[in-house]
Design an enzyme around this catalytic site. Structure first.
Site, mmCIF file in Angstrom:
data_model
loop_
_atom_site.group_PDB
_atom_site.id
_atom_site.type_symbol
_atom_site.label_atom_id
_atom_site.label_comp_id
_atom_site.label_asym_id
_atom_site.label_seq_id
_atom_site.Cartn_x
_atom_site.Cartn_y
_atom_site.Cartn_z
ATOM 1 N N ASN A 111 0.807 -1.224 0.000
ATOM 2 C CA ASN A 111 0.000 0.000 0.000
ATOM 3 C C ASN A 111 0.840 1.275 0.000
ATOM 4 O O ASN A 111 0.399 2.314 -0.494
ATOM 5 C CB ASN A 111 -0.951 0.005 1.201
ATOM 6 N N CYS A 164 -4.449 -9.458 4.259
ATOM 7 C CA CYS A 164 -3.964 -9.171 2.894
ATOM 8 C C CYS A 164 -2.598 -8.511 2.901
ATOM 9 O O CYS A 164 -2.061 -8.143 1.865
ATOM 10 C CB CYS A 164 -4.956 -8.307 2.130
ATOM 11 N N PHE A 165 -2.034 -8.319 4.098
ATOM 12 C CA PHE A 165 -0.637 -7.886 4.255
ATOM 13 C C PHE A 165 -0.361 -6.545 3.574
ATOM 14 O O PHE A 165 0.732 -6.333 3.022
ATOM 15 C CB PHE A 165 0.325 -8.980 3.733
ATOM 16 N N CYS A 166 -1.349 -5.651 3.595
ATOM 17 C CA CYS A 166 -1.188 -4.323 2.967
ATOM 18 C C CYS A 166 -0.905 -4.441 1.483
ATOM 19 O O CYS A 166 -0.271 -3.544 0.910
ATOM 20 C CB CYS A 166 -0.054 -3.525 3.608
ATOM 21 N N ASN A 167 -1.323 -5.532 0.864
ATOM 22 C CA ASN A 167 -1.104 -5.703 -0.579
ATOM 23 C C ASN A 167 -2.450 -6.050 -1.215
ATOM 24 O O ASN A 167 -2.719 -7.191 -1.564
ATOM 25 C CB ASN A 167 -0.082 -6.813 -0.815
#
Ligand SMILES: Cc1ncc(COP(=O)(O)O)c(C=O)c1O
Length: 472
Positions: free
Chosen positions: A141, A398-401
């Site tokens: 992100n 979502c691991f900032c992705n």
């Protein structure tokens, strides 16, 4: 080499499949000596893409440096300030040396983390109407966020999709997009050297190709550098960002922007601050930015933490980055082999993996979801609860992705647009609203990531944990 016998985690099978692991045994001793807190806590740590761990000797060395000296605020010539400036200069040259980056070509700008380095590029890149920001779906992100700077100044932001099952970029698609660089315009292309979602390593060869077509290249190396050598004598992106705690655990709060000097000169800072100028005047209403990297370092650096960067880099060099790389490659291969072999009670795969199924052009980040025999996904929050109870530190979500997550989980642009168009979601959406909105689809996955002192026991514990979902 997938194992055929469900649950056969014998070290001899592993050793036969991954003989090069044996040469990395020194890390087992190191782990026992310097990372003993893991054993004391009975923890299995498999969240290295989020943060690496530190050795106790790193702390000791750092404390010894601080204990024996008076460090003053830099930006002065007094002796305590000079002491600090000496250590800051040493940290800069150690970073250059570690990445084989020539001081004639490269500058090191210290930041708080990789995200701040990305923000520096985003806010200072001279986007103007008609300019372009090109980026892969697969991005953190903090890289996605640069699109806001681009658009607010009239540039366009274009995403290049990634394609299942491997979650790589279609090369023809990339070629088409790279051909669209605007002559004499500002064109910025950003991608991760390694995905923090799928572990995919996107080719470093893209750097030269993109630059030859008129793009400035921003390489997010945050997930790549902990287990891979990044040779900046060989590769010449314009900007590279990373966080040091991801490489050696300590200190937090220090990252950097490595920038080619010519690229740095192209950036236009939107403001000035303490430490960034040579002269600023109130009555003369003018300021002159420093002509080196300090023009980008706002205010006072975390100067007490910087000596720990040199200590951390030397720690990694003493272990050997190639050894770390090979060890995590072997363990990742073993994890993938076993996850692929596990079956639900009806013979269907127990997990669905997102990203490459072999160790070819991928790192040690492995993401997947669990499935019941009836074909329904097991909510990642249930997996996380159980992992917590088993003292396994893994990560879900979502691991900032979001781009990686949307492709992996089959969430389409149309679904997302109709969700975001609903009047009640104009300005506000919680994660629970989002789950309801995309109705029934999984909104996240489970990520296991290996690193510096991962060992076979960690991976076997994870595989054993995954097996417990057979019949759930
Ligand atoms: C690929 C990637 N880029 C950028 C970041 C941001 O790093 P930081 O939170 O240290 O700024 C991360 C963090 O996980 C990452 O994995």
């Amino acid at each position: 080499m997938p194992i055929t016998d469900q649950g056969n985690l014998s070290p001899s099978v592993f050793a036969a499949a991954y003989p090069s692991y044996e040469a990395t045994r020194a890390i087992d001793d190191l782990q026992a000596r310097e990372y003993a807190f893991l054993d004391v806590q009975g923890q299995t740590y498999v969240d290295y893409t989020a943060a690496s761990l530190y050795a106790t000797s790193q702390l000791d060395r750092h404390m010894a440096v601080l204990r024996d000296r008076a460090f003053g605020n830099p930006h002065s010539t007094n002796p305590s300030s000079a002491m600090t400036m000496g250590f800051v200069a040493r940290a800069r040259s150690e970073v250059l040396r570690f990445f084989n980056a020539s001081p004639d070509e490269w500058s090191v700008v210290f930041t708080g983390n990789a995200s701040q380095a990305l923000k520096l590029v985003g806010e200072s890149y001279p986007f103007a109407p008609g300019d372009q920001y090109l980026l892969t779906f697969d991005n953190h992100n903090s890289v996605n966020g640069i699109r806001e700077f681009a658009r607010s100044r009239g540039a366009t932001a274009t995403y290049i999709p990634i394609v299942l099952p491997d979650m790589r970029v279609d090369e023809a698609d990339l070629a088409t997009q790279l051909d669209r660089a605007r002559p004499r315009g500002n064109n910025l292309f950003a991608y991760p050297a390694q995905s923090n979602f799928s572990g995919v390593q996107h080719p470093l060869e893209w750097i030269d190709r993109a630059r030859a077509k008129g793009w400035d290249v921003l390489l997010d190396a945050a997930a790549f550098t902990p287990t891979n050598r990044l040779d900046l004598g060989r590769w010449h992106p314009d900007f590279v960002v990373l966080s040091f705690y991801k490489i050696f655990g300590y200190p937090t709060g220090v990252g950097c922007l490595l920038a080619r000097k010519t690229a740095l000169a192209k950036l236009q800072r939107p403001w000035f601050a303490g430490g960034t100028i040579t002269v600023a005047s109130v009555q003369g209403d003018k300021h002159f930015l420093a002509e080196d990297e300090s023009a980008f370092e706002d205010g006072t650096l975390d100067f007490l933490a910087l000596p720990a960067v040199e200590i951390g880099l030397r720690h990694i060099e003493a272990i050997g980055l190639d050894t770390i790389h090979e060890r995590t490659r072997c363990l990742t291969g073993w994890l993938l082999d076993n996850l692929r072999a596990l079956r639900q009670t009806n013979g269907q795969p127990l997990v669905r993996l997102y990203g490459p199924l072999s160790t070819d052009r991928r790192g040690s980040t492995v993401t997947f979801n669990f499935y019941r025999a009836n074909g329904r996904a097991i909510d990642h929050r249930i997996v996380e609860e159980r992992a917590n109870a088993a003292k396994i530190s893994l990560r879900t979500g979502c691991f900032c992705n979001p781009g990686g997550g949307e492709i992996a989980l089959g969430i389409t642009g149309t679904e997302l647009s109709s969700c975001f168009r609903q009047p009640e979601h104009q300005d506000h959406m919680t994660i629970d609203d989002f789950r309801l909105c995309i109705d029934g689809k999984s909104t996240g996955a489970v990520r296991v990531s290996l690193g510096l002192v991962s060992n076979l026991a960690d991976v076997n514990r994870v595989i054993g944990f995954v097996q417990e979902f057979v019949g759930v």
